[in-house]
Design an enzyme around this catalytic site. Sequence first.
Site, PDB file in Angstrom:
ATOM      1  N   LYS A  43       0.604  -1.285   0.053  1.00  0.00           N
ATOM      2  CA  LYS A  43       0.257   0.397   0.239  1.00  0.00           C
ATOM      3  C   LYS A  43       1.222   1.515  -0.342  1.00  0.00           C
ATOM      4  O   LYS A  43       0.854   1.875  -0.650  1.00  0.00           O
ATOM      5  CB  LYS A  43      -1.184  -0.221   1.093  1.00  0.00           C
ATOM      6  CG  LYS A  43      -2.005  -0.857   0.760  1.00  0.00           C
ATOM      7  CD  LYS A  43      -3.725  -1.165   1.576  1.00  0.00           C
ATOM      8  CE  LYS A  43      -4.911  -1.790   1.972  1.00  0.00           C
ATOM      9  NZ  LYS A  43      -5.408  -1.619   1.927  1.00  0.00           N
ATOM     10  N   LYS A  64      -4.724  -8.965  -6.194  1.00  0.00           N
ATOM     11  CA  LYS A  64      -6.000  -9.033  -5.887  1.00  0.00           C
ATOM     12  C   LYS A  64      -7.309  -8.159  -6.252  1.00  0.00           C
ATOM     13  O   LYS A  64      -6.954  -6.792  -6.441  1.00  0.00           O
ATOM     14  CB  LYS A  64      -6.202  -9.042  -4.213  1.00  0.00           C
ATOM     15  CG  LYS A  64      -5.440  -8.192  -3.580  1.00  0.00           C
ATOM     16  CD  LYS A  64      -5.924  -8.017  -2.519  1.00  0.00           C
ATOM     17  CE  LYS A  64      -6.380  -6.604  -1.622  1.00  0.00           C
ATOM     18  NZ  LYS A  64      -6.792  -6.750  -0.155  1.00  0.00           N
ATOM     19  N   LYS A 109     -11.374  -3.000  -3.335  1.00  0.00           N
ATOM     20  CA  LYS A 109     -12.626  -1.663  -3.794  1.00  0.00           C
ATOM     21  C   LYS A 109     -11.737  -0.755  -4.021  1.00  0.00           C
ATOM     22  O   LYS A 109     -12.358   0.409  -4.058  1.00  0.00           O
ATOM     23  CB  LYS A 109     -13.623  -2.242  -2.476  1.00  0.00           C
ATOM     24  CG  LYS A 109     -12.798  -1.812  -1.003  1.00  0.00           C
ATOM     25  CD  LYS A 109     -13.757  -1.723  -0.010  1.00  0.00           C
ATOM     26  CE  LYS A 109     -13.612  -2.930   1.255  1.00  0.00           C
ATOM     27  NZ  LYS A 109     -12.303  -1.954   2.042  1.00  0.00           N
TER      28      LYS A 109
HETATM   29  N1  AQP Z   1     -10.379  -9.902  -3.882  1.00  0.00           N
HETATM   30  C1  AQP Z   1      -9.784 -10.586  -2.588  1.00  0.00           C
HETATM   31  N2  AQP Z   1     -10.292 -11.932  -2.712  1.00  0.00           N
HETATM   32  C2  AQP Z   1     -10.469 -12.475  -1.689  1.00  0.00           C
HETATM   33  N3  AQP Z   1     -11.033 -11.733  -0.629  1.00  0.00           N
HETATM   34  C3  AQP Z   1     -10.799 -10.410  -0.374  1.00  0.00           C
HETATM   35  N4  AQP Z   1     -11.082  -9.770   0.752  1.00  0.00           N
HETATM   36  C4  AQP Z   1     -10.286  -8.521   0.476  1.00  0.00           C
HETATM   37  N5  AQP Z   1     -10.030  -8.287  -1.215  1.00  0.00           N
HETATM   38  C5  AQP Z   1     -10.103  -9.720  -1.185  1.00  0.00           C
HETATM   39  C6  AQP Z   1     -11.342  -9.541   1.743  1.00  0.00           C
HETATM   40  O1  AQP Z   1     -12.695  -8.801   2.540  1.00  0.00           O
HETATM   41  C7  AQP Z   1     -11.921  -8.506   3.921  1.00  0.00           C
HETATM   42  C8  AQP Z   1     -12.341  -6.719   3.249  1.00  0.00           C
HETATM   43  O2  AQP Z   1     -11.039  -5.927   4.074  1.00  0.00           O
HETATM   44  P1  AQP Z   1     -11.039  -3.973   4.159  1.00  0.00           P
HETATM   45  O3  AQP Z   1     -11.983  -3.949   3.946  1.00  0.00           O
HETATM   46  O4  AQP Z   1     -10.175  -3.927   5.440  1.00  0.00           O
HETATM   47  O5  AQP Z   1      -9.462  -4.537   2.880  1.00  0.00           O
HETATM   48  P2  AQP Z   1      -8.863  -5.170   1.559  1.00  0.00           P
HETATM   49  O6  AQP Z   1      -8.876  -6.389   2.468  1.00  0.00           O
HETATM   50  O7  AQP Z   1      -7.677  -4.748   2.069  1.00  0.00           O
HETATM   51  O8  AQP Z   1      -9.510  -5.387   0.934  1.00  0.00           O
HETATM   52  P3  AQP Z   1     -10.226  -4.493   0.114  1.00  0.00           P
HETATM   53  O9  AQP Z   1     -10.808  -4.922  -1.124  1.00  0.00           O
HETATM   54  O10 AQP Z   1      -8.483  -4.296  -1.205  1.00  0.00           O
HETATM   55  O11 AQP Z   1      -9.931  -2.559   0.248  1.00  0.00           O
HETATM   56  P4  AQP Z   1      -9.173  -1.768   0.313  1.00  0.00           P
HETATM   57  O12 AQP Z   1      -9.120  -1.520  -1.241  1.00  0.00           O
HETATM   58  O13 AQP Z   1      -9.622  -0.121   0.845  1.00  0.00           O
HETATM   59  O14 AQP Z   1      -7.348  -1.791   0.218  1.00  0.00           O
HETATM   60  C9  AQP Z   1     -11.272  -8.778   4.241  1.00  0.00           C
HETATM   61  O15 AQP Z   1     -11.674  -9.932   4.817  1.00  0.00           O
HETATM   62  C10 AQP Z   1     -10.416  -8.707   3.224  1.00  0.00           C
HETATM   63  O16 AQP Z   1      -9.235 -11.025   3.399  1.00  0.00           O
END
Ligand code: AQP
Length: 337
Positions: free
Chosen positions: A113, A197, A200
């Site tokens: 990040k 991956k 969002k």
């Molecule tokens: N691509 C993915 N495949 C499977 N699981 C996923 N998770 C996120 N992306 C995938 C799971 O969703 C939850 C969200 O956690 P978060 O909101 O704390 O952020 P994150 O893991 O960093 O997910 P994002 O979508 O990538 O958000 P941003 O873009 O804000 O960093 C977790 O349980 C994660 O494992």
Amino acid sequence: MKPRVFSAMQPTADSLQLGNFLGALVEWVKLQDTHDAIYGVVDLHALTVAPEPEVLRRRSRVTAAQFLAAGVDPSRSIVFLQSHVPEHAELAWLLSTFTGMGEAGRMTQFKDKSARVGESGTNVGLFTYPILMAADILLYDTNVVPVGEDQRQHLELSRDLAMRLNARLGEDTVTVPEPHIVKETAKIFDLQEPTKKMSKSFSSPKGIIEILQDPKSVAKNIKAAATDSDAVIAFDRENKAGVSNLLTIYSALDGRSVDQLVADYEGKMYGHLKVDLAEVVVNYLTPIHDAAMEWIESPDRLDAVLADGAERASEIASATLERLYDRVGLLRPSHRR
Ligand code: AQP
């Protein structure tokens, strides 16, 4: 007493993406049957990416609405906003004094990040993010944490901290949490860059499948997903990342195994698979989309769920923090002579 499950998501986008659903939310819903469940919208975490105030407020509600639309039941489970329970920030400070610089520095998500946002966009909060996540989990004497594969390392840190607290402060100080990772759907990849991956906040509009997206553009993205040029439908993560990702999504939603899908599509073109998958995804998302919109359009009802959740979460969190403050030697009102 049922074992306790805790998990959370950041309100960092106007919609969750399919990876958030298949990697985590689908399990959250199932675990409600067997566990005492607590699910959070972690808005303090989202501050690490410096959102506009009104945008953060909107996204906090929209994220909670999608939990409820997916089937999280607020009459059984606690649904709350992290900032409504101040003990999260307080325990994070205490845990930071138990965390080595070296171990915090090993977190690969920080490296990814911070590389994406550059030195000027990297704040200390992004670095200490896994410590706040450990606080989220340990506050509730959590037994199980359902997450996608991307969060495994953070959960290891939570476990290490829990064991360290118990070693220093007494065996029963906190519960050591276990990860709950569903192997088949642990990672959903970006449709355009299938080695990264799906995310969002980082995926491009064409690389993502959003829950609240217009169904026509969901179908368009799936039909335009990057695939290789040899046109054979087979599962091979290394050499055929694009089609393997589509097969993973298809299998998760349709119930057929990846092997069965490969057999069923033998001799067919990628286009055929994509058209069928687009229909499956749209059919899956439409009722969730509609239910989320109902919650979003009733903010009073949504806020009442969050207020009730905060009250129930605070009761547990304040008892844990009090126990920890006492054991580390902070002078508490109960110590008054
Ligand atoms: N691509 C993915 N495949 C499977 N699981 C996923 N998770 C996120 N992306 C995938 C799971 O969703 C939850 C969200 O956690 P978060 O909101 O704390 O952020 P994150 O893991 O960093 O997910 P994002 O979508 O990538 O958000 P941003 O873009 O804000 O960093 C977790 O349980 C994660 O494992």
